[in-house]
Design a protein around this motif. Structure first.
Motif, PDB file in Angstrom:
ATOM      1  N   VAL A  63      -5.771   3.273  -3.104  1.00  0.00           N
ATOM      2  CA  VAL A  63      -3.996   2.965  -3.368  1.00  0.00           C
ATOM      3  C   VAL A  63      -3.935   3.432  -4.890  1.00  0.00           C
ATOM      4  N   TYR A  85       3.707   2.669  -4.953  1.00  0.00           N
ATOM      5  CA  TYR A  85       2.290   2.639  -4.310  1.00  0.00           C
ATOM      6  C   TYR A  85       2.291   3.868  -3.303  1.00  0.00           C
ATOM      7  N   ARG A 142       0.866  -1.106  -0.119  1.00  0.00           N
ATOM      8  CA  ARG A 142       0.070  -0.075  -0.004  1.00  0.00           C
ATOM      9  C   ARG A 142       0.513   1.111  -0.055  1.00  0.00           C
ATOM     10  N   SER A 143       2.250   0.984   0.061  1.00  0.00           N
ATOM     11  CA  SER A 143       2.930   2.063   0.230  1.00  0.00           C
ATOM     12  C   SER A 143       4.302   1.705  -0.212  1.00  0.00           C
ATOM     13  N   GLU A 169      -5.327   7.232   1.847  1.00  0.00           N
ATOM     14  CA  GLU A 169      -6.245   7.360   2.940  1.00  0.00           C
ATOM     15  C   GLU A 169      -6.357   8.681   3.683  1.00  0.00           C
ATOM     16  N   SER A 177      -7.971   2.949   3.747  1.00  0.00           N
ATOM     17  CA  SER A 177      -6.606   2.446   3.522  1.00  0.00           C
ATOM     18  C   SER A 177      -6.712   1.739   2.063  1.00  0.00           C
ATOM     19  N   PRO A 188      -0.326   5.628  -0.871  1.00  0.00           N
ATOM     20  CA  PRO A 188      -1.597   5.521  -0.033  1.00  0.00           C
ATOM     21  C   PRO A 188      -2.389   6.913  -0.063  1.00  0.00           C
TER      22      PRO A 188
END
Length: 779
Positions: free
Chosen positions: A631, A618, A588-589, A622, A628, A620
């Motif tokens: 992405v 990646y 996700r990151s 959020e 979350s 995120p």
């Protein structure tokens, strides 16, 4: 004289009455535990034991507080009686004085012959057996049976079956033995019927239901236990809610209650969470101070995950503490402590955060203890530690070690607790792991756009004999593909920073519909890899592969007909990677960058150098979109094939574009192609390829546990420099573009991907594909 006669008459009358009472008591069952009272005078000459069958008389005498030679004592005699009862060995005990001797009469408790369960279908015997204390050859007592009954009820309650009933039944056998049978009526599971929230104004009930782990009852949760009421899960939900609000800037939030009410018919629960949100804060100042020599605060600002003007995020503060600790530790400072100081300005709704870097307590690792690894060798766990015995204690390295142990996948849980050592400046790292099965047998089936209908079977052991060796056998049978792979990998060959492995494979591919030929590959690959550090890794490989291009169609391009035959590939390859993703499975990151080179020609029939490079990042979202699952994924890759020497170039060594690497186009549907009249528009492959993908992953308006994730993407790519030329050969460097949407469904039995894409920019001879999907299962 008359008085004496009256006393004598009374005494003679009392004797038969007492005997009669004794007789009545015997007919009614065991007597009440009471010791005979006698004048506390004289000396004990012996202890006589009667009624015992299995238990030795000496064992009974050992529990007596009076022993031969001791003076008679009524209090000690009474306490001896109580001690014998407390052993749990006897159903009834009588202790009495018989002249200068003590008479002990016992009735032993029965012995358990076996323990059985009846009526249980939702919970197996293997799960129930560890819950009860009664075992075969153990002493039976009614108290133990009732305690086991309650344990079974508690087990069913944890599984949401509050209407369960358990009744222990005793079957008398010969030789004072019993069978214990727990008759169970499981009842229906009491599921969570409704989840509601009180006090929430910033977020709706629907949004907060996605935050908590408890779920409302629904038909699609038949394979999940999240909708079963569990009191422990409610406490976990309170923490999830608190951390969610802290991430959104509510620094004063309090989850004041989590109450579950059972419906009158005991069919379900109504769960209510009470929230005191408080005001929302932004970050005021985010500063770093340091008292360590050579550690300049300004040089560490890039490690911060918080900045002025952002909504306050408690998790970001924790991440900043860990990042600062790691950064200072990498500069050679062995003892460091980072303390965040938070100052609230409630009037302006601002939070000032100051990270104070100071020298921590001087401590060294005295010993690393490992428990719980009944199968996995100690060395397999120890080699994952980023800290060794004798090193300066470093909390960041301990955290990293724990994560590496968990990432092995061998354990259901792994914890590292810091214990005091033999001196104030010594610590012991107590590591506790819980083994879990690492063997897998998989049988699957499904459909993919490239291979058609498929079935596969696999056997894998990820921790062979507890050594950490990964062994795997996988077979795939499909309409247009057959593959058999055998692989063995030792992640720490010779207990060194060296992963070594070997692959044996057999692959056939039916490419008649796309390229007018079929191919077969049989070979072996030797692999080795090592880490420079936590982020940088290099892998080497040597491949020896026999390739066969066969069943070429009569109307195929003449450039493909020339490829018919068997060739031998001898290739050495290396790949250097830099990986800072937060997860290798679902990142996700962070990002990963790779660059690789393959050199063929050290033997074999072909000679080339192939360069490859790719990067994937990646981002995120959020912070901006509140979930979350938002992405942004950015990926790019490039490849270049350069033949050398006088050996002929083979089509199966070239790059192809379309399909997975360029959605909206068919497999090998874009790039150089022979469009002459006597051909079937066959792709020829190219020596230069580049691709780029921008993809937004987002949650769908459905419950998150269904596992559906939406995707919107744009793919761009180009393939050129085919080595052949002539009439009808199309080859240009113009980019192709495909755009579309898709969904990924991670089901309990497999992953389903469906993409709908349109070829936005294409050439007239390209082949497109609107829908692309793959489906696989494991059962």
């Amino acid at each position: 004289m008359v008085a004496n006669r009256l006393l004598l008459l009374a005494a003679t009358c009392l004797v038969p009455v007492s005997l009669a009472l004794d007789a009545v008591a015997q007919t009614r069952g065991p007597r009440a535990p009471a010791a005979a009272t006698a004048p506390a005078s004289g000396v004990v000459r012996g202890i006589d034991v009667t009624g015992n069958q299995r238990i030795e008389a000496e064992t009974v005498r050992s529990y007596m507080l009076l022993q031969p030679g001791d003076p008679f004592d009524a209090d000690r005699l009474d306490r001896s009686l109580r001690t014998l009862f407390a052993t749990g060995l006897f159903r009834d005990v009588a202790v009495a004085r018989d002249g200068d001797r003590i008479r002990v009469t016992v009735e032993e408790n029965p012995i358990v012959n076996r323990v059985a369960f009846e009526g249980n279908s939702k919970v197996s015997d293997d799960v129930l057996t560890p819950e009860v204390t009664l075992r075969a050859r153990a002493v039976f007592t009614p108290q133990a049976a009732q305690a086991d009954r309650q344990r079974i009820l508690d087990l069913y309650a944890r599984r949401g079956r509050f209407a369960a009933r358990v009744e222990p039944k005793i079957i008398q056998l010969d030789q004072n033995r019993v069978d214990v049978v727990f008759e169970i009526t499981e009842g229906e599971a009491a599921l969570v019927s409704r989840i509601s929230f009180v006090g929430n104004t910033a977020y709706s009930d629907r949004r907060l239901r996605d935050v908590v782990a408890t779920r409302e009852q629904a038909w699609y949760r038949i394979l999940s236990t999240s909708d079963i009421y569990d009191p422990e899960r409610l406490n976990f939900d309170r923490e999830l809610l608190r951390r969610y609000y802290l991430r959104q800037g509510y620094a004063d939030v309090q989850i004041t209650g989590a109450v579950a009410e059972l419906a009158p018919d005991r069919s379900g629960f109504f769960v209510t969470y009470t929230i005191d949100e408080g005001p929302r804060y932004r970050v005021g100042k985010a500063e770093i101070t340091s008292t360590l020599r050579g550690v300049e605060p300004e040089s560490l600002r890039r490690e911060l995950s918080v900045s002025e003007g952002d909504w306050y995020d408690g998790d970001a503060v924790e991440r900043s503490v860990e990042a600062l600790s790691d950064a200072v530790g990498l500069r050679g400072v062995p003892f460091v402590e980072v303390r965040p100081r938070v100052a609230r300005d409630r009037e302006n709704r601002r939070v000032d955060v100051t990270f104070e870097i100071a020298e921590g307590t001087r401590a060294y690792v005295e010993r690393i203890d490992i428990t719980g690894n009944s199968r996995t060798a100690d060395r397999v766990i120890r080699r994952e530690f980023r800290i060794a015995e004798g090193d300066a204690f470093n909390a960041a390295q301990v955290r990293r070690s724990r994560q590496r142990i968990r990432d092995l996948g061998y354990f259901g849980g792994a914890e590292i607790n810091v214990q005091p050592g033999s001196a104030p400046d010594r610590t012991v790292l107590q590591t506790t792991v819980t083994e879990r099965p690492t063997g897998e047998i998989s049988l699957g089936g499904g459909f993919s756009t490239d291979a058609g209908l498929l079935t596969d079977f696999g056997v894998r052991e990820r921790n062979f004999l507890g050594t950490g060796i990964d062994a795997r056998l996988q077979t795939l049978l499909a309409q247009r593909r057959t593959q058999v792979d055998f692989s063995v990998t030792d992640p720490a060959f010779l207990d060194r920073n060296l992963a070594a492995g070997v692959d044996l494979f057999y692959i056939t591919r039916d490419l008649q519909d796309t390229s007018s030929y079929s191919e077969k590959r049989v070979g072996v690959v030797l692999r080795a890899g090592y880490e420079f550090n936590e982020r940088v890794r290099q892998n080497w490989s040597y491949s020896l592969v026999q390739r066969d291009v066969f069943d070429v169609q009569a109307d195929a391009s003449r450039f493909i007909q020339e490829q018919t035959g068997v060739t031998l590939l001898s290739q050495v390859g290396t790949t250097l990677s830099y990986d800072v993703r937060d997860s290798r499975i679902e990142p996700r990151s962070g990002f990963i960058a790779r660059i690789g080179t393959d050199v063929a020609g050290l033997g074999g029939d072909v000679a080339y150098v192939r360069w490859r490079g790719d990067v994937a990042g990646y981002v995120p979202l959020e912070r901006y979109l509140g979930s979350s699952d938002y992405v942004l994924a950015l990926q790019a890759g490039v490849g270049l094939l350069t033949p050398w020497g006088d050996r002929p170039e083979r089509i199966i060594d070239r790059f192809f574009l379309g399909g997975d690497n360029l959605r909206g186009f068919a497999l090998a549907g874009a790039g150089p192609r022979d469009t002459s009249n006597n051909s079937s528009d066959d792709p020829l492959g190219g020596r230069l390829i580049w691709t780029q993908t921008t993809e937004l992953r987002f949650p769908l308006p459905l419950p998150s546990e269904i596992g559906l994730i939406g995707r919107a993407f744009v793919d761009v790519g180009s393939l050129s420099r085919t080595p052949v030329s002539g009439p009808g050969v199309q080859d240009d460097t113009s980019p192709r573009v495909g755009a579309g949407v898709g969904i990924s469904w991670r089901t309990p039995v497999g992953l389903i991907n469906i993409d709908i894409a349109q070829a936005v920019v294409k050439e007239s001879y390209d082949e497109t594909q609107l829908v692309r999907f793959g489906f696989g299962t494991r059962f």
